[in-house]
Design a protein around this motif. Structure first.
Motif, PDB file in Angstrom:
ATOM      1  N   ILE A  63      -0.186  -1.249  -1.485  1.00  0.00           N
ATOM      2  CA  ILE A  63      -0.619  -2.413  -2.287  1.00  0.00           C
ATOM      3  C   ILE A  63      -0.071  -3.689  -1.646  1.00  0.00           C
ATOM      4  O   ILE A  63      -0.762  -4.702  -1.534  1.00  0.00           O
ATOM      5  CB  ILE A  63      -0.110  -2.292  -3.751  1.00  0.00           C
ATOM      6  CG1 ILE A  63      -0.897  -1.231  -4.509  1.00  0.00           C
ATOM      7  CG2 ILE A  63      -0.203  -3.639  -4.482  1.00  0.00           C
ATOM      8  CD1 ILE A  63      -0.387  -0.962  -5.927  1.00  0.00           C
ATOM      9  N   CYS A  64       1.191  -3.610  -1.222  1.00  0.00           N
ATOM     10  CA  CYS A  64       1.847  -4.806  -0.653  1.00  0.00           C
ATOM     11  C   CYS A  64       1.154  -5.294   0.613  1.00  0.00           C
ATOM     12  O   CYS A  64       1.358  -6.429   1.027  1.00  0.00           O
ATOM     13  CB  CYS A  64       3.321  -4.519  -0.370  1.00  0.00           C
ATOM     14  SG  CYS A  64       4.233  -4.175  -1.880  1.00  0.00           S
ATOM     15  N   GLN A  66      -2.223  -5.218   0.889  1.00  0.00           N
ATOM     16  CA  GLN A  66      -3.593  -5.657   0.564  1.00  0.00           C
ATOM     17  C   GLN A  66      -3.661  -7.188   0.574  1.00  0.00           C
ATOM     18  O   GLN A  66      -2.730  -7.845   0.087  1.00  0.00           O
ATOM     19  CB  GLN A  66      -4.029  -5.121  -0.807  1.00  0.00           C
ATOM     20  CG  GLN A  66      -4.037  -3.609  -0.893  1.00  0.00           C
ATOM     21  CD  GLN A  66      -4.776  -2.962   0.266  1.00  0.00           C
ATOM     22  OE1 GLN A  66      -5.953  -3.223   0.486  1.00  0.00           O
ATOM     23  NE2 GLN A  66      -4.066  -2.140   1.033  1.00  0.00           N
ATOM     24  N   GLU A  68      -5.237  -9.203  -1.226  1.00  0.00           N
ATOM     25  CA  GLU A  68      -5.231  -9.832  -2.564  1.00  0.00           C
ATOM     26  C   GLU A  68      -3.820  -9.909  -3.151  1.00  0.00           C
ATOM     27  O   GLU A  68      -3.527 -10.762  -3.972  1.00  0.00           O
ATOM     28  CB  GLU A  68      -6.102  -9.035  -3.547  1.00  0.00           C
ATOM     29  CG  GLU A  68      -7.577  -8.982  -3.203  1.00  0.00           C
ATOM     30  CD  GLU A  68      -7.926  -7.722  -2.399  1.00  0.00           C
ATOM     31  OE1 GLU A  68      -7.050  -7.207  -1.671  1.00  0.00           O
ATOM     32  OE2 GLU A  68      -9.082  -7.270  -2.497  1.00  0.00           O
ATOM     33  N   TYR A  69      -2.935  -8.979  -2.727  1.00  0.00           N
ATOM     34  CA  TYR A  69      -1.585  -8.925  -3.313  1.00  0.00           C
ATOM     35  C   TYR A  69      -0.631  -9.663  -2.375  1.00  0.00           C
ATOM     36  O   TYR A  69       0.030  -9.076  -1.529  1.00  0.00           O
ATOM     37  CB  TYR A  69      -1.142  -7.468  -3.500  1.00  0.00           C
ATOM     38  CG  TYR A  69       0.139  -7.320  -4.297  1.00  0.00           C
ATOM     39  CD1 TYR A  69       0.129  -7.399  -5.684  1.00  0.00           C
ATOM     40  CD2 TYR A  69       1.359  -7.103  -3.665  1.00  0.00           C
ATOM     41  CE1 TYR A  69       1.292  -7.271  -6.421  1.00  0.00           C
ATOM     42  CE2 TYR A  69       2.533  -6.972  -4.391  1.00  0.00           C
ATOM     43  CZ  TYR A  69       2.485  -7.052  -5.765  1.00  0.00           C
ATOM     44  OH  TYR A  69       3.658  -6.922  -6.499  1.00  0.00           O
ATOM     45  N   ASP A 207       7.400 -14.185  -9.555  1.00  0.00           N
ATOM     46  CA  ASP A 207       6.013 -14.616  -9.380  1.00  0.00           C
ATOM     47  C   ASP A 207       5.620 -15.535 -10.538  1.00  0.00           C
ATOM     48  O   ASP A 207       6.174 -15.417 -11.638  1.00  0.00           O
ATOM     49  CB  ASP A 207       5.112 -13.378  -9.359  1.00  0.00           C
ATOM     50  CG  ASP A 207       3.755 -13.644  -8.736  1.00  0.00           C
ATOM     51  OD1 ASP A 207       3.599 -14.666  -8.049  1.00  0.00           O
ATOM     52  OD2 ASP A 207       2.850 -12.811  -8.932  1.00  0.00           O
ATOM     53  N   ALA A 218      -5.338  -9.480  -7.480  1.00  0.00           N
ATOM     54  CA  ALA A 218      -4.095  -8.959  -6.896  1.00  0.00           C
ATOM     55  C   ALA A 218      -3.751  -7.582  -7.469  1.00  0.00           C
ATOM     56  O   ALA A 218      -3.141  -6.740  -6.801  1.00  0.00           O
ATOM     57  CB  ALA A 218      -2.947  -9.934  -7.169  1.00  0.00           C
ATOM     58  N   TYR A 219      -4.173  -7.362  -8.720  1.00  0.00           N
ATOM     59  CA  TYR A 219      -3.832  -6.092  -9.375  1.00  0.00           C
ATOM     60  C   TYR A 219      -5.033  -5.150  -9.469  1.00  0.00           C
ATOM     61  O   TYR A 219      -4.969  -4.117 -10.128  1.00  0.00           O
ATOM     62  CB  TYR A 219      -3.213  -6.374 -10.756  1.00  0.00           C
ATOM     63  CG  TYR A 219      -1.838  -6.992 -10.567  1.00  0.00           C
ATOM     64  CD1 TYR A 219      -0.716  -6.186 -10.398  1.00  0.00           C
ATOM     65  CD2 TYR A 219      -1.689  -8.375 -10.474  1.00  0.00           C
ATOM     66  CE1 TYR A 219       0.532  -6.743 -10.170  1.00  0.00           C
ATOM     67  CE2 TYR A 219      -0.441  -8.943 -10.245  1.00  0.00           C
ATOM     68  CZ  TYR A 219       0.658  -8.117 -10.089  1.00  0.00           C
ATOM     69  OH  TYR A 219       1.906  -8.670  -9.841  1.00  0.00           O
ATOM     70  N   ASP A 221      -7.365  -4.585  -6.331  1.00  0.00           N
ATOM     71  CA  ASP A 221      -7.848  -4.946  -4.996  1.00  0.00           C
ATOM     72  C   ASP A 221      -9.151  -4.216  -4.667  1.00  0.00           C
ATOM     73  O   ASP A 221      -9.441  -3.143  -5.208  1.00  0.00           O
ATOM     74  CB  ASP A 221      -6.766  -4.601  -3.959  1.00  0.00           C
ATOM     75  CG  ASP A 221      -6.336  -3.151  -4.091  1.00  0.00           C
ATOM     76  OD1 ASP A 221      -6.895  -2.311  -3.385  1.00  0.00           O
ATOM     77  OD2 ASP A 221      -5.463  -2.857  -4.938  1.00  0.00           O
ATOM     78  N   SER A 226      -4.784  -0.296  -5.895  1.00  0.00           N
ATOM     79  CA  SER A 226      -4.115  -0.463  -7.198  1.00  0.00           C
ATOM     80  C   SER A 226      -4.628   0.569  -8.200  1.00  0.00           C
ATOM     81  O   SER A 226      -3.852   1.127  -8.986  1.00  0.00           O
ATOM     82  CB  SER A 226      -4.366  -1.866  -7.754  1.00  0.00           C
ATOM     83  OG  SER A 226      -3.860  -2.836  -6.873  1.00  0.00           O
TER      84      SER A 226
END
Ligand code: AVI
Length: 334
Positions: A63-64, A66, A68-69, A207, A218-219, A221, A226
């Motif tokens: 995820i980190c 991606q 979007e995140y 954040d 972001a959550y 993607d 996610s």
């Protein structure tokens, strides 16, 4: 203290004498009981840490990465850019990282500080040993201590030369505090204050609220990482608590809840269904949500208020150019 000292990799050779790991054998959580409590609630919700089995941790790392995140990359860049100023504000002392995980964020601070020492606290013994060994290779001159513990339940930091006669500088990056309810977050900030002791400081990454589209992307993607991360929770429940979840019978949803200033992540039942887990039967109505996690976003002002209510006072704040997130430096209020 019934902890056990060991040099990680003993017998493997090449270990520096300035690295030690202390295993305080944290009590394993009663997962079954927590699942029964969580699925009895309305809406159904499980503790966020259930997401982090081995596969969940792998998916979170993904995820980190991606696009979007951006939280991880933005915070890492901010730490690198501001490390000299942060080190200057922190002064000398021992950095104590709570929930250090793979300890990938502390490097710039260790590089910028004069005579740093580092103590990593984490509940996973394997994670801790690997992270400390990697850091020791990167920073052979820095004395390092890993402590396997549940810091939320700890009465005091262990007695160790790295923690006596030095200033304690807490470090809690990654906006992890956002995964707690505001009440639990306050309790945790008070616990940090208690553990770090008088005159300590705390550097914490948070954040911030931003455009809803950005937050929801972001959550959730485009690559579906996610969603896979959340669905893996059901796989874990099937494996560890003899569950009968069919992950494909749930769809993933991430939505911004403005009233709570948080993103709510949930698995939503596609149909009415009966599921067995933790020796009980559970009914899911069509459209019913199982909340897997919430991620609260704090404006600088909202965070400073939360910190103040836990006995911390804001000393300084650093932010990225877009002001997406902040590194807050807090000092004890009295
Ligand atoms: C660990 N924590 C700060 C992440 C967050 O942003 O709330 C967890 C996460 N869950 C899904 N994506 C990220």
């Amino acid at each position: 203290m019934d902890g056990q000292w060991r040099a990680p990799g003993a017998g493997g050779g090449g270990m520096s004498s300035s690295l030690a790991v202390l295993d305080l054998h944290p009590a394993p959580a009663n997962m079954r009981q927590l699942v029964i409590e969580g699925l009895s609630r309305s809406p159904k919700q499980l503790p966020a840490w259930f997401l982090y089995d081995q596969e969940g941790s792998r998916l979170f790392d993904l995820i980190c990465e991606q696009p979007e995140y951006s939280l991880t990359n933005t915070e890492t860049a901010l730490l690198e850019r501001e490390a000299p100023a942060i080190a200057n504000a922190l002064g000398e002392g021992t950095l104590v990282e709570f929930g250090a995980g793979s300890a990938r964020k502390v490097g710039p601070l260790l590089r910028a500080m004069a005579n740093p020492a580092y103590v990593a606290l984490d509940i996973s013994a394997d994670h801790l040993a690997n992270a400390c060994q990697r850091l020791q290779q990167q920073f052979p001159q820095v004395p390092i201590l890993g402590v396997c513990c549940d810091y939320s339940q700890m009465e005091r930091l262990p007695q160790h030369p790295l923690l006596s006669g030095t200033a304690h500088l807490g470090f809690f990056p990654g906006s992890s505090l956002g995964n707690f309810t505001p009440e639990a977050a306050r309790t945790l900030l008070k616990q940090f204050r208690h553990l770090l002791g008088p005159s300590s400081q705390l550097l914490i990454g948070m954040d911030q609220p931003k455009e809803v589209e950005r937050l929801e992307a972001a959550y959730d993607d485009a690559a579906g990482v996610s969603a896979a991360f959340a669905r893996n929770l059901l796989v874990r429940l099937n494996r560890d608590l003899d569950g009968s979840f069919m992950p494909e019978r749930f769809h993933y949803r991430a939505r911004w809840c403005a009233d709570n200033s948080h993103i709510e992540m949930a698995l939503v039942s596609r149909c009415p269904q009966q599921v067995q887990v933790a020796d009980r039967h559970w009914h899911f109505a069509e459209g019913e949500a199982l909340i897997t996690e919430t991620s609260a976003k704090y404006s600088p002002k909202a965070f400073e208020e939360l910190a103040r209510s836990a006995g911390w006072q804001s000393k300084q704040r650093w932010s990225d150019p877009a002001d997406d997130l902040s590194l807050h430096l807090l000092v004890q209020a009295d």
